[in-house]
Enzyme design. Structure first.
Site, PDB file in Angstrom:
ATOM      1  N   ASP A 148       0.814  -1.201   0.000  1.00 33.61           N
ATOM      2  CA  ASP A 148       0.000   0.000   0.000  1.00 33.61           C
ATOM      3  C   ASP A 148       0.861   1.270   0.000  1.00 33.61           C
ATOM      4  O   ASP A 148       1.510   1.571   0.998  1.00 33.61           O
ATOM      5  CB  ASP A 148      -0.890  -0.050   1.251  1.00 33.61           C
ATOM      6  N   ASP A 200      -2.028   5.719  -5.226  1.00 33.83           N
ATOM      7  CA  ASP A 200      -2.320   4.901  -4.051  1.00 33.83           C
ATOM      8  C   ASP A 200      -2.704   3.475  -4.442  1.00 33.83           C
ATOM      9  O   ASP A 200      -3.829   3.220  -4.860  1.00 33.83           O
ATOM     10  CB  ASP A 200      -3.449   5.568  -3.263  1.00 33.83           C
TER      11      ASP A 200
END
Lengths: 441, 51
Positions: A36, A223
């Site tokens: 992430d 992201d």
């Protein structure tokens, strides 16, 4: 800190679809984690997690089985918008592919109360963001890879395979980029706010036409932990209108258009400052840079005598209407057409962080949506921004766009999640503090 | 994974979007919205920090 809450709240691990395997300890205990770029901590469930059902359906770390474990013991807690985890910091070796990162501090989660983590196929999360947003100021795994000399170049890259028929989900490469997974050269843009992989982005185009709100500049974050693309409500409503996505009808929006639409048009035509218009007509206060809510609850009486109240949402609705009308004026539309279009947009307002359904049979007629990054246009075709759920006649189509409003000065902000990163191979260049995009292959 | 060219590759698995995780996402979204309302109501500024 608290000012980051809005952004962290976006994280939607439920839909995050790409995950890989790491090993913690010696011998390595295997965990499936989401890599992430929107967070910076590593956490996995702990064998000491007794009261969260999520812990019983995932792999758990047992420190007593590791010869390289070192106790830390400080308490830790991370709040995500879609859930929270808490536990203790620990330290151990972490194996990522062939690399072994020594003495990595991570969180052993002893509580995972959210349904997000219960249903998720992943055990934990491996943050690849900057130390500035690391809970407990822990040195992120990626930093240790560099400082321990494990990678030649301080660069990692993502390739997400959006071909649903392929078994291969994608690839993260530490130390560089795999030329097999992109075409042409990457377009690089500098990081503008260290913490997230954030950069400045230009206009967002719908079918080649400006959507208005980012014609100056917007912030954007690459992201990998977010599935969809999130952006300002005003632009998502325009996209929803263009692709026929269902929305929620906003009475405040319709009221602003019917009562103030013509006035806004007139003020814009008289070249008043667009940012001041909503304060001039009394729906917002003006803070010097933009309209801000005046915090007054208004009551109007309907024809049938019932009272209807509205609050600060009138200010937001007005500001959206100004952007929409301004953008339509630039396209030389007639006043009648503009007001009708803006009224239609009120029916297409997205629910915050919600999903919008679209008609699968209309994919071929849906427009492209493009993002201007580093002066280049990165387009997404309908096939790239529409997600299909289910098979055969039961297939449902979901828009890959969702709404997120972050006010200035930090916003307007776009989150370019997997839907974008699936189309564009992404390089995270830590050495040169930049992000690069190239067409994925 | 292979390091012959100085690149360390980690394969990623993909989870298709399905009805189960969409339902769970909606439940979570509602819970989040409700907790946000509480935050606004009581003027609490939540933090993501070490406890």
């Amino acid at each position: 800190d608290g000012s980051d809450t809005d952004i962290v709240a976006l994280k939607n691990y439920m839909d995050a679809q790409y995950y890989g395997e790491i090993g913690i300890g010696t011998p390595p205990q295997k965990f499936t984690v989401i890599f992430d770029t929107g967070s910076s901590n590593l956490w996995v469930p702990s064998v000491k997690c007794y009261f969260s059902v999520a812990c019983y359906v995932h792999s758990k770390y047992k420190s007593s089985l590791s010869s390289t474990y070192q106790k830390n013991g400080k308490p830790a807690e991370i709040h995500y918008g879609t859930g929270a985890i808490s536990g203790l910091f620990s330290q151990d070796y972490v194996k990522v592919g062939d690399l072994v990162v020594k003495n990595q501090v991570f969180i052993e989660a002893t509580r995972e109360p959210s349904v997000t983590f219960l249903v998720g196929k992943f055990d934990g999360i491996c943050g690849l963001g900057f130390q500035e947003i690391s809970v407990g100021n822990v040195v992120p795994l990626w930093y240790n890879m560099i400082s321990q000399g494990l990678v030649k170049e301080p660069v990692f890259s993502f390739w997400f395979n959006r071909n649903a028929d392929d078994e291969e989900g994608g690839e993260i490469v530490f130390g560089g980029a795999d030329p097999n997974h992109y075409k042409g050269n990457h377009t690089y843009v500098p990081i503008t706010r260290k913490g997230y992989w954030q950069f400045d982005m230009g206009d967002v185009l719908i079918d080649g036409r400006s959507s208005g709100i980012c014609s100056g500049s917007c912030a954007a974050i690459a992201d990998s932990g977010t599935s969809l693309i999130a952006g300002p409500t005003a632009t998502i409503a325009e996209i929803n209108h263009a692709i026929g996505a269902s929305g929620i009808v906003s009475q405040e929006c319709k009221t602003v258009v019917s009562q103030y639409g013509k006035t806004i048009l007139t003020l814009l035509l008289s070249e008043r400052q667009p940012k001041k218009i909503c304060s001039q007509i009394g729906l917002c206060a003006f803070d010097g840079t933009r309209g801000v809510s005046i915090g007054i609850e208004s009551i109007v009486t309907e024809n049938d005598g019932s009272a209807v109240g509205w609050g600060d949402s009138m200010c937001s609705a007005c500001e959206m209407a100004v952007v929409w009308i301004q953008s339509q004026l630039k396209q030389n539309q007639t006043q009648e057409r503009i007001l009708s279009y803006v009224n239609e947009l009120c029916d297409r307002l997205p629910s915050p962080m919600g999903e919008s359904a679209v008609d699968c049979s209309r994919l071929s007629s849906m427009p492209s949506v493009s993002f201007t990054i580093g002066g280049k246009v990165f387009s997404l075709k309908a096939e790239q921004y529409i997600l299909k759920v289910g098979d055969g006649p039961a297939t449902q189509c979901i828009s890959g766009f969702t709404a997120l409003d972050v006010p200035p000065p930090r916003g307007p902000l776009w989150i370019l999640g997997d839907v974008f990163m699936g189309a564009y191979h992404t390089v995270f260049d830590y050495g040169n503090m930049r992000v690069g995009f190239a067409q994925a292959a | 994974t292979s390091a012959t060219d100085g690149l360390f590759r980690i394969n990623l698995k993909r989870r298709p979007l399905d009805e189960n995780n969409r339902i769970a996402a909606r439940v979570t979204a509602r819970a989040t919205e409700s907790s946000r309302s509480s935050i606004r109501k009581f003027g609490y500024r939540g933090t993501s920090s070490l406890t």
